[in-house]
Design an enzyme around this catalytic site. Structure first.
Site, PDB file in Angstrom:
ATOM      1  N   HIS A 180      62.807  23.796  24.168  1.00 26.84           N
ATOM      2  CA  HIS A 180      64.246  23.559  24.057  1.00 26.84           C
ATOM      3  C   HIS A 180      64.658  23.947  22.636  1.00 26.84           C
ATOM      4  O   HIS A 180      64.249  23.298  21.680  1.00 26.84           O
ATOM      5  CB  HIS A 180      64.587  22.096  24.338  1.00 26.84           C
ATOM      6  CG  HIS A 180      64.278  21.677  25.753  1.00 26.84           C
ATOM      7  ND1 HIS A 180      65.139  21.877  26.797  1.00 26.84           N
ATOM      8  CD2 HIS A 180      63.174  21.093  26.294  1.00 26.84           C
ATOM      9  CE1 HIS A 180      64.606  21.415  27.923  1.00 26.84           C
ATOM     10  NE2 HIS A 180      63.406  20.933  27.647  1.00 26.84           N
TER      11      HIS A 180
ATOM     12  N   ARG B 297      67.953  24.358  21.785  1.00 29.09           N
ATOM     13  CA  ARG B 297      69.224  23.660  21.509  1.00 29.09           C
ATOM     14  C   ARG B 297      70.379  24.562  21.120  1.00 29.09           C
ATOM     15  O   ARG B 297      71.497  24.074  20.950  1.00 29.09           O
ATOM     16  CB  ARG B 297      69.042  22.580  20.416  1.00 29.09           C
ATOM     17  CG  ARG B 297      68.008  21.534  20.725  1.00 29.09           C
ATOM     18  CD  ARG B 297      68.409  20.699  21.931  1.00 29.09           C
ATOM     19  NE  ARG B 297      67.455  19.623  22.186  1.00 29.09           N
ATOM     20  CZ  ARG B 297      67.021  19.280  23.393  1.00 29.09           C
ATOM     21  NH1 ARG B 297      67.471  19.935  24.461  1.00 29.09           N
ATOM     22  NH2 ARG B 297      66.172  18.303  23.561  1.00 29.09           N
TER      23      ARG B 297
ATOM     24  N   ASN C 299      69.108  24.359  29.333  1.00 24.13           N
ATOM     25  CA  ASN C 299      70.058  23.237  29.226  1.00 24.13           C
ATOM     26  C   ASN C 299      70.729  23.184  27.851  1.00 24.13           C
ATOM     27  O   ASN C 299      70.657  22.201  27.140  1.00 24.13           O
ATOM     28  CB  ASN C 299      69.369  21.909  29.550  1.00 24.13           C
ATOM     29  CG  ASN C 299      68.244  21.573  28.599  1.00 24.13           C
ATOM     30  OD1 ASN C 299      67.697  22.464  27.957  1.00 24.13           O
ATOM     31  ND2 ASN C 299      67.911  20.299  28.492  1.00 24.13           N
TER      32      ASN C 299
ATOM     33  N   HIS D 167      61.673  20.831  37.401  1.00 24.42           N
ATOM     34  CA  HIS D 167      61.540  19.529  36.734  1.00 24.42           C
ATOM     35  C   HIS D 167      61.490  18.521  37.877  1.00 24.42           C
ATOM     36  O   HIS D 167      62.514  18.199  38.474  1.00 24.42           O
ATOM     37  CB  HIS D 167      62.737  19.309  35.818  1.00 24.42           C
ATOM     38  CG  HIS D 167      62.874  17.921  35.260  1.00 24.42           C
ATOM     39  ND1 HIS D 167      62.776  17.633  33.924  1.00 24.42           N
ATOM     40  CD2 HIS D 167      63.090  16.731  35.870  1.00 24.42           C
ATOM     41  CE1 HIS D 167      62.945  16.342  33.738  1.00 24.42           C
ATOM     42  NE2 HIS D 167      63.145  15.751  34.907  1.00 24.42           N
TER      43      HIS D 167
ATOM     44  N   HIS E 163      55.861  20.279  33.239  1.00 27.96           N
ATOM     45  CA  HIS E 163      55.356  19.004  32.700  1.00 27.96           C
ATOM     46  C   HIS E 163      54.821  18.018  33.744  1.00 27.96           C
ATOM     47  O   HIS E 163      55.365  16.943  33.926  1.00 27.96           O
ATOM     48  CB  HIS E 163      56.405  18.313  31.820  1.00 27.96           C
ATOM     49  CG  HIS E 163      57.820  18.326  32.328  1.00 27.96           C
ATOM     50  ND1 HIS E 163      58.181  17.893  33.579  1.00 27.96           N
ATOM     51  CD2 HIS E 163      58.973  18.719  31.717  1.00 27.96           C
ATOM     52  CE1 HIS E 163      59.491  18.019  33.717  1.00 27.96           C
ATOM     53  NE2 HIS E 163      59.990  18.519  32.607  1.00 27.96           N
TER      54      HIS E 163
ATOM     55  N   ASN F 159      60.871  12.508  29.122  1.00 21.81           N
ATOM     56  CA  ASN F 159      61.042  12.633  30.571  1.00 21.81           C
ATOM     57  C   ASN F 159      60.303  13.879  31.058  1.00 21.81           C
ATOM     58  O   ASN F 159      60.653  14.972  30.643  1.00 21.81           O
ATOM     59  CB  ASN F 159      62.536  12.737  30.898  1.00 21.81           C
ATOM     60  CG  ASN F 159      62.798  12.596  32.375  1.00 21.81           C
ATOM     61  OD1 ASN F 159      61.912  12.214  33.123  1.00 21.81           O
ATOM     62  ND2 ASN F 159      64.009  12.926  32.794  1.00 21.81           N
TER      63      ASN F 159
ATOM     64  N   ASP G  62      57.332  21.523  26.120  1.00 23.18           N
ATOM     65  CA  ASP G  62      58.544  20.724  26.307  1.00 23.18           C
ATOM     66  C   ASP G  62      59.079  20.242  24.956  1.00 23.18           C
ATOM     67  O   ASP G  62      59.558  19.116  24.809  1.00 23.18           O
ATOM     68  CB  ASP G  62      58.318  19.540  27.255  1.00 23.18           C
ATOM     69  CG  ASP G  62      59.632  18.972  27.798  1.00 23.18           C
ATOM     70  OD1 ASP G  62      60.707  19.525  27.477  1.00 23.18           O
ATOM     71  OD2 ASP G  62      59.577  17.965  28.535  1.00 23.18           O
TER      72      ASP G  62
ATOM     73  N   GLY H  22      62.683  12.968  24.938  1.00 23.70           N
ATOM     74  CA  GLY H  22      62.116  14.224  24.463  1.00 23.70           C
ATOM     75  C   GLY H  22      61.474  14.085  23.103  1.00 23.70           C
ATOM     76  O   GLY H  22      61.835  13.204  22.321  1.00 23.70           O
TER      77      GLY H  22
HETATM   78 ZN   LIG Z   1      61.914  18.630  32.100  1.00 20.79          ZN
END
Ligand SMILES: [Zn+2]
Lengths: 306, 434, 214
Positions: free
Chosen positions: B58, B60, B90, B177, B230, B276, B303, B322
């Site tokens: 991620h 961001r 995301n 996910h 994950h 998560n 992750d 996270g």
């Molecule tokens: Zn995830």
């Protein structure tokens, strides 16, 4: 004693007994007095930091602190900077700057008092966090049982109701076990946490089978809304299977007592005639809450910094 | 372009050799190589691995540049030994159009520290209602092959089936996910003894396993590729093992934190351990290590999930899930897999470079290929690791813009000494070169 | 100019604590104090115009060791006069002003005679008088418990070093000490034997000991 009271596990048997004995001495010292006030914590500051509405618990702590002559600041999350998005940490730093010797915290998030304890120098007293613990409630319950039955060792206690969401149940299981009582949890399986098998307590789904064999029945508040999440089919079915009514009270041993941490849902988990019966300790529990919390504040604050 | 002569490194743990990098490629491997004008990198005692590839990062950007940017995340990746990372979708805006994935891809090119490979969202806005323009993203400059609503599960079984089918047209893969949302309402941590005691709403293993079981059946039915993000439970490993034995085209990743940490971390109520899927039990950790060792789990995916301080320094329930992973991923794999003898260095290369690159279809891109063997003629994507070094993790010293490392204060083995992306050193002497 | 008091002989070269009062000494001192209390109660009738005599007297022990001491004094008074004297205990812990320095301790019961203390001659009983802070706390506690006609103080040992304007009315034994020394009263009811010891404090220990170290 540890510096903070965050959960029942913070008290070993000696500490827990010391709290109860101290509460008893305080009760005795104040009995019959017109002015129920002691100078013990003069000059100390106790902050009541309440993120959840709980007038009864806040008042109990406030009275306890005032009876020990502490300065009390009520810091309610409603209508303060807290509700405008100030973080718990920023609030903690503010309290720190005010020189709070103790922070009594009620919060809807489990573990919030643990977080706070990392950020303030004073003692943190958990006045109920989410679905985690409410250790002073367990102390006042143990005090009440000891007062009524004269002992805790070997006392058989049934805790009945929404164990899954109950901080009172968690603290009571821990503390009563520490103090030598035998606890049985009674609830529909949906209202028991996965993992309850690791708790120092028996588990039963059958209230009628348990009642004849206990000295104490502790009824937990059950919110009718739980039925919307299918924890049980209806309030009526819940109350029929797990409510304490006069018939069920009749099968209790003669000197058994009925407890409830309040606020009660009369007609849901407890019938009015049970709540108002001579077995009920509900009023004593409120009074004992003040002396127990005085004992906690005295023992946490009275002492030298360890 | 500088040439590098790496002296005495052990390629994938084999016999020491010299490796000459010239013009972005591995020019030669052998004993006592010399090359005039090449910068010499003394590498005695170091392990050479193909540049690591992360399937799950991620970054961001766009949206939360206060937590991480493509550039800071790229630097963290390079310092962790990576030469390619898959940037999850995301972001804000969500990477669900060709425009957004191309923007991310371009930012990665500009940073130039790793190949930033955008992941496209499966559904518009990650809302789980209708498919995003998967083909447009596949055809864009970003050349998207991995599609994921990560952070959210593609919970609707019909939608998941369609997504699996649709991406077959461009050899894509849906990275799921796996989290049945109705079983995880308000969930805060692994559901078990500890959640019961801590009063934190439980995230049951079955919520992950139920989705994986469903999805491998769907993938089998439609003959599509499925990747499971994950994987966190022993039961999930069992289902994957069963599915692979049936020939289902399923791959899976495990995070470093699920290989090392357990739900015991939650006892502190410090949200740095909130993630998560949640940290699980000792038995799950053991099953994940076994699954990674025997190949049931194909890859390590970090992750890597940077979060700003205010999103972590709070009550547990209010904190965002996270944790950081890029800079410690290799160290955790060494600690949990290599040192206990469960994976050799070739195995590390396989699980952290070769297979993830293959899953993302990065292995057949010519000069821009990733996850290739250390052999003459291959792109010079390499990482040099000192397996003997041990260091205590200091979040303040991380290159990531965020500080939410679950390994703070923990001593871990293995130091990334150098990373090369197509022959250019992105890390030398353990420091980023730019 | 006041002469500095000679510190009590304390630790013998071998390290054994110095004994100030033996068991027999303690008994003798208690008897003498009992006689003094009887006289005081009798004279009180004339002086104060009160008519209680011994019936007017309440011995209030300060826990821990003041409590058994008060009971002993009452027993001796009864032995000498045949009159039963009221006894009580007043725990002062919650009235101390030095909790912050000294830490908490378990509370002990506060028990007053059925007839209460209002209008009566209350004699506070403690083992050692040192800084006077315990007595001050006891006076505060008494104020919350009733309104005595007269409050007086009886102590087994007065070791000096007062920090407050407080003085004992009945003293078993005056013992000049240095501040760093410790005076320890042992009573059979609590410690298994009667004796009063003085020991040298650890070097650098500046906190008052003795009456405080209860
Ligand atoms: Zn995830």
């Amino acid at each position: 004693m540890k510096r903070h009271l965050l959960e029942a596990a913070d008290l070993d048997r000696a500490d827990a007994t010391l709290v109860l004995d101290t509460a008893a001495q305080i009760d005795q010292a104040l009995a019959g007095r017109e002015v129920k006030k002691l100078p013990t914590l003069r000059g100390r500051t106790v902050v009541n930091l309440f993120y959840e509405d709980s007038t009864r618990t806040r008042i109990s702590f406030e009275l306890a602190a005032k009876r020990l002559s502490a300065d009390v600041i009520n810091f309610s999350a409603k209508g303060s900077s807290v509700s405008k998005g100030e973080s718990l940490k920023d609030t903690a730093l503010t309290l720190e700057a005010m020189g709070a010797d103790a922070v009594v915290v009620r919060h809807s998030s489990s573990g919030a008092p643990h977080r706070l304890a990392n950020w303030v120098r004073g003692s943190v007293v958990n006045a109920g966090d989410g679905t985690h613990e409410h250790p002073t409630q367990a102390l006042l319950d143990a005090y009440t049982i000891r007062q009524r039955l004269g002992r805790l060792e070997g006392v058989r206690v049934a805790i009945v109701g929404d164990v899954l969401h109950s901080r009172v149940a968690r603290s009571n299981v821990g503390l009563l076990h520490t103090l030598g009582a035998d606890v049985t949890l009674v609830a529909p399986p949906t209202l028991l946490p996965v993992g309850v098998g690791s708790w120092p307590a028996e588990v039963s789904y059958d209230l009628d089978a348990v009642l004849p064999k206990v000295d104490v029945v502790m009824m937990l508040r059950v919110q009718a809304e739980r039925m919307n999440a299918s924890f049980f089919p209806s309030a009526r079915e819940y109350s029929r299977r797990y409510g304490l009514d006069a018939r069920r009270m009749g099968v209790l041993p003669d000197d058994a007592i009925v407890m409830h941490p309040g606020p009660m849902n009369r007609g849901m988990e407890i019938a009015a005639e049970v709540a108002d019966s001579a077995r009920s300790t509900i009023v004593e529990q409120v009074a004992n809450g003040v002396s127990t919390r005085m004992a906690v504040l005295y023992l946490l604050l009275g002492g030298a910094p360890a | 372009m500088t040439s590098y002569l790496i002296k005495g490194a052990r390629p994938c743990g084999g016999e020491p050799a010299d490796i000459l990098l010239t013009d972005g490629r591995i020019a030669a491997i052998g004993e006592s190589l010399s090359a005039t004008g090449a910068e010499v990198v003394e590498a005695a005692g170091l392990i050479a691995l193909p540049g690591l590839v992360d399937l799950h990062t991620h970054l961001r950007e766009p949206g939360r540049e206060d937590a991480e940017t493509v550039e800071t995340g790229s630097r963290a990746a390079a310092l962790g030994g990576f030469t390619a990372v898959h940037a999850m979708a995301n972001t804000d805006p969500v990477a669900d159009t060709a425009g957004v994935v191309e923007q991310v891809w371009r930012l990665g090119q500009e940073a130039g520290l790793v190949d930033v490979v955008p992941v496209g969202a499966v559904t518009v806005g990650l809302a789980g209602e209708r498919l995003a323009e998967l083909g447009a993203m596949a055809d864009s400059a970003a050349r998207v092959r991995v599609f994921s609503d990560d952070g959210h599960c593609v919970a609707d079984p019909a939608l998941m089936r369609r997504a699996l089918e649709y991406v077959k047209a461009f050899d894509g893969v849906v990275a799921q996910h796996a989290e049945e949302p109705r079983l995880t309402v308000g969930a805060q941590m692994h559901e078990g003894d500890r959640s019961a005691r801590l009063g934190l709403t439980g995230w049951p293993a079955a919520a992950e396993e139920a989705i994986i079981a469903r999805d491998v059946l769907l993938a089998e039915h439609v003959g599509a590729r499925l990747h499971v993000c994950h994987v966190s439970t022993a039961g999930s490993v069992e289902i994957l093992r069963w599915a692979k034995s049936r020939g289902v085209q399923v791959t899976a990743e495990v995070t470093p934190h699920h290989l090392l940490l357990t739900d015991a971390c939650a006892e502190s109520y410090d949200p740095v351990f909130k993630v998560n899927p949640p940290l699980r039990t000792d038995a799950d950790v053991e099953a994940l290590r076994a699954g990674l060792a025997d190949g049931t789990i194909d890859a390590v995916g970090t992750d890597h999930a940077p979060h700003a301080v205010e999103d972590k320094e709070s009550e547990w329930a209010q904190a965002r899930p996270g944790m950081l992973g890029l800079e410690q991923a290799l160290a955790v794999v060494i600690e949990t897999m290599v040192e206990p003898g469960r994976l050799d260095w070739a195995g590390v290369a396989d699980r952290m470079s070769v297979r993830p690159a293959a899953i993302g279809r990065l292995d057949g891109l010519g000069d821009r290929s990733q996850g290739r063997p250390i052999a003459p003629g291959e792109p010079a994507n390499l990482v040099l690791v000192d397996p003997a070094a041990r260091a205590t993790v200091d979040p303040a010293a991380l290159a990531s813009r965020s500080r939410n490392s679950p390994y703070a204060g923990r001593e871990l083995p293995g130091r990334v000494v150098a990373t090369f992306l197509r022959g250019t050193a992105t890390v030398l002497d353990g420091k980023a070169t730019r | 100019m006041a002469r500095a008091p000679e510190p009590a002989r304390s630790t013998a070269p071998g390290g054994a604590p110095g004994t100030l009062l033996t068991s027999a000494d303690v008994a003798r001192v208690v008897d003498r104090m009992a006689h003094q209390l009887i006289e005081r109660a009798a004279s009180g009738r004339a002086e104060d115009g009160a008519d209680g005599g011994l019936a007017d007297l309440v011995l209030v022990g300060i826990p821990t060791r003041g409590a058994p001491l008060a009971r002993r004094l009452a027993a001796r008074i009864e032995a000498f006069t045949g009159t039963r004297v009221d006894v009580g205990t007043a725990d002062i812990t919650l009235y101390r002003d030095d909790l912050r320095l000294r830490g908490v301790r378990a509370l002990e019961p506060t028990v007053l005679p059925d007839a209460g203390i209002d209008g009566r001659l209350v004699v506070l009983v403690d083992d050692v008088l040192f800084s006077g802070r315990s007595v001050r706390a006891a006076l505060d506690a008494l104020r919350d418990l009733g309104r005595p006609r007269v409050v007086q103080l009886a102590v087994l040992v007065d070791r000096g070093h007062r920090e407050l304007p407080i003085k004992a009315d009945f003293v078993g034994k005056n013992v000049p000490t240095s501040r760093s020394q410790q005076v320890r009263v042992h009573l059979a009811e609590i410690d298994g034997a009667d004796e009063v010891l003085v020991t040298d404090g650890e070097p650098g220990v500046r906190e008052p000991r003795g009456e405080e170290a209860r």
